[in-house]
Design an enzyme around this catalytic site. Structure first.
Site, PDB file in Angstrom:
ATOM      1  N   CYS A   1       9.162  -2.029  -1.258  1.00  0.00           N
ATOM      2  CA  CYS A   1       7.983  -2.065  -2.112  1.00  0.00           C
ATOM      3  C   CYS A   1       8.883  -2.919  -3.186  1.00  0.00           C
ATOM      4  O   CYS A   1       9.659  -2.888  -3.863  1.00  0.00           O
ATOM      5  CB  CYS A   1       7.491  -1.161  -3.217  1.00  0.00           C
ATOM      6  SG  CYS A   1       7.177  -1.157  -4.770  1.00  0.00           S
ATOM      7  N   GLU A   2       7.579  -4.222  -3.691  1.00  0.00           N
ATOM      8  CA  GLU A   2       8.194  -5.722  -4.030  1.00  0.00           C
ATOM      9  C   GLU A   2       7.986  -5.221  -5.176  1.00  0.00           C
ATOM     10  O   GLU A   2       8.829  -6.098  -6.330  1.00  0.00           O
ATOM     11  CB  GLU A   2       7.181  -7.151  -3.502  1.00  0.00           C
ATOM     12  CG  GLU A   2       6.052  -6.816  -4.512  1.00  0.00           C
ATOM     13  CD  GLU A   2       5.246  -8.038  -3.849  1.00  0.00           C
ATOM     14  OE1 GLU A   2       5.578  -8.734  -2.996  1.00  0.00           O
ATOM     15  OE2 GLU A   2       4.284  -8.575  -4.454  1.00  0.00           O
ATOM     16  N   HIS A   3       7.199  -3.693  -6.228  1.00  0.00           N
ATOM     17  CA  HIS A   3       7.549  -3.747  -7.314  1.00  0.00           C
ATOM     18  C   HIS A   3       8.446  -2.685  -8.237  1.00  0.00           C
ATOM     19  O   HIS A   3       8.649  -3.052  -8.864  1.00  0.00           O
ATOM     20  CB  HIS A   3       5.740  -2.973  -8.228  1.00  0.00           C
ATOM     21  CG  HIS A   3       4.522  -4.405  -7.214  1.00  0.00           C
ATOM     22  ND1 HIS A   3       3.922  -3.336  -6.349  1.00  0.00           N
ATOM     23  CD2 HIS A   3       4.460  -5.587  -7.509  1.00  0.00           C
ATOM     24  CE1 HIS A   3       3.077  -4.357  -6.045  1.00  0.00           C
ATOM     25  NE2 HIS A   3       3.075  -5.666  -7.304  1.00  0.00           N
ATOM     26  N   HIS A   4       9.256  -2.254  -7.329  1.00  0.00           N
ATOM     27  CA  HIS A   4      10.047  -1.485  -7.677  1.00  0.00           C
ATOM     28  C   HIS A   4      11.609  -1.543  -6.421  1.00  0.00           C
ATOM     29  O   HIS A   4      12.061  -1.131  -7.118  1.00  0.00           O
ATOM     30  CB  HIS A   4       9.767   0.413  -7.600  1.00  0.00           C
ATOM     31  CG  HIS A   4       8.582  -0.172  -8.156  1.00  0.00           C
ATOM     32  ND1 HIS A   4       7.466   0.581  -7.846  1.00  0.00           N
ATOM     33  CD2 HIS A   4       8.721   0.227  -9.673  1.00  0.00           C
ATOM     34  CE1 HIS A   4       6.417   0.596  -8.593  1.00  0.00           C
ATOM     35  NE2 HIS A   4       7.215   0.568  -9.658  1.00  0.00           N
TER      36      HIS A   4
ATOM     37  N   GLN B   1       1.859  -3.015   0.182  1.00  0.00           N
ATOM     38  CA  GLN B   1       1.929  -2.340   2.237  1.00  0.00           C
ATOM     39  C   GLN B   1      -0.141  -3.489   2.551  1.00  0.00           C
ATOM     40  O   GLN B   1       0.147  -4.196   3.505  1.00  0.00           O
ATOM     41  CB  GLN B   1       0.544  -1.322   1.724  1.00  0.00           C
ATOM     42  CG  GLN B   1       0.691  -0.831   3.295  1.00  0.00           C
ATOM     43  CD  GLN B   1       0.290   0.815   2.648  1.00  0.00           C
ATOM     44  OE1 GLN B   1       0.922   1.895   1.901  1.00  0.00           O
ATOM     45  NE2 GLN B   1      -0.924   1.021   3.531  1.00  0.00           N
TER      46      GLN B   1
ATOM     47  N   HIS C   1       5.695   5.939  -0.343  1.00  0.00           N
ATOM     48  CA  HIS C   1       5.990   4.512  -0.759  1.00  0.00           C
ATOM     49  C   HIS C   1       7.111   5.883  -1.773  1.00  0.00           C
ATOM     50  O   HIS C   1       6.310   6.901  -2.355  1.00  0.00           O
ATOM     51  CB  HIS C   1       4.997   4.291  -1.884  1.00  0.00           C
ATOM     52  CG  HIS C   1       4.210   3.832  -0.950  1.00  0.00           C
ATOM     53  ND1 HIS C   1       4.514   1.993  -0.987  1.00  0.00           N
ATOM     54  CD2 HIS C   1       3.300   3.032  -0.117  1.00  0.00           C
ATOM     55  CE1 HIS C   1       3.319   1.290  -0.928  1.00  0.00           C
ATOM     56  NE2 HIS C   1       2.895   2.685   0.628  1.00  0.00           N
TER      57      HIS C   1
ATOM     58  N   CYS D   1       8.391   4.968  -4.004  1.00  0.00           N
ATOM     59  CA  CYS D   1       7.670   4.410  -5.380  1.00  0.00           C
ATOM     60  C   CYS D   1       7.522   5.713  -6.098  1.00  0.00           C
ATOM     61  O   CYS D   1       6.723   5.948  -7.285  1.00  0.00           O
ATOM     62  CB  CYS D   1       7.669   3.065  -6.077  1.00  0.00           C
ATOM     63  SG  CYS D   1       5.873   2.470  -5.531  1.00  0.00           S
TER      64      CYS D   1
END
Ligand code: ZN
Length: 188
Positions: A76-79, A117, A145, A147
């Protein structure tokens, strides 16, 4: 891609978390972590059209072709923590079909990157549309996920479904046929 020059940064990170990067178990951890990260992001070096090109065949089939349950692991690019699950791909050819083993390889190209996703789902659909010029293509992704499971709301059993429908898969009947195939029992 070679991340091995970054070991010092990972040592700093371990120290900042309260660890001693010199301790036996952690000695080679920065090196191992960066090697893993190179693999997790190896999709950036790959071109889905190059992969598809090597597996295209002329065939006048006009029925739906489906590949279900293609496993994937992404970040996941955020976490920068994993999300993982399965991809279902269906298409109705126009003149070309693609070797079935190429579909998981195209999924890998987009999964082995920092992702969200929804974008990954669409990128897989668009890559197949470009490669095959089919009558339509549909992609459904179901993922857990970490995260959401290990932090934040800590919902361990929730999963996220995303879909991308292009061409005739936007029509209700085709979409319903695709979704029915996804939900039907497997061969064994
Ligand atoms: Zn996340």
């Amino acid at each position: 891609m070679d991340l091995s020059s970054l070991t010092g940064h990972i040592e700093d990170l371990l120290t900042a978390c309260g660890e001693d990067p010199e301790r036996e178990g952690l000695k080679r951890t920065p090196e191992r972590y960066l090697k893993s990260l190179e693999f997790f992001t190896s999709g950036y070096q790959k071109d889905p059209q190059e992969i598809a090109k090597r597996g295209l065949f002329h065939n006048p089939v006009e029925d739906m072709i489906l590949v279900r349950n293609v496993e994937f692991y992404s970040l996941c690019e955020h976490h920068m923590v994993p999300f993982y699950g399965v991809v279902h791909v269906g298409y109705i050819p126009n003149e070309k079909i693609i070797g079935l083993s190429k579909i998981p390889r195209i999924v890998e190209v987009f999964a082995r990157r920092f992702q969200v996703q929804e974008r990954m789902t669409r990128q897989i659909a668009e890559a197949l549309e470009t490669a095959l010029a089919p009558k339509g293509v549909g992609v459904v992704v179901k993922a857990h996920h970490l995260c959401m499971m290990m932090r934040g709301v800590q919902k361990q059993s929730s999963f996220t479904v995303s879909s991308s429908m292009l061409g005739c898969f936007r029509d209700l009947k085709t979409r319903e046929e695709f979704l029915a195939h996804i939900h039907s029992p497997g061969p064994v």
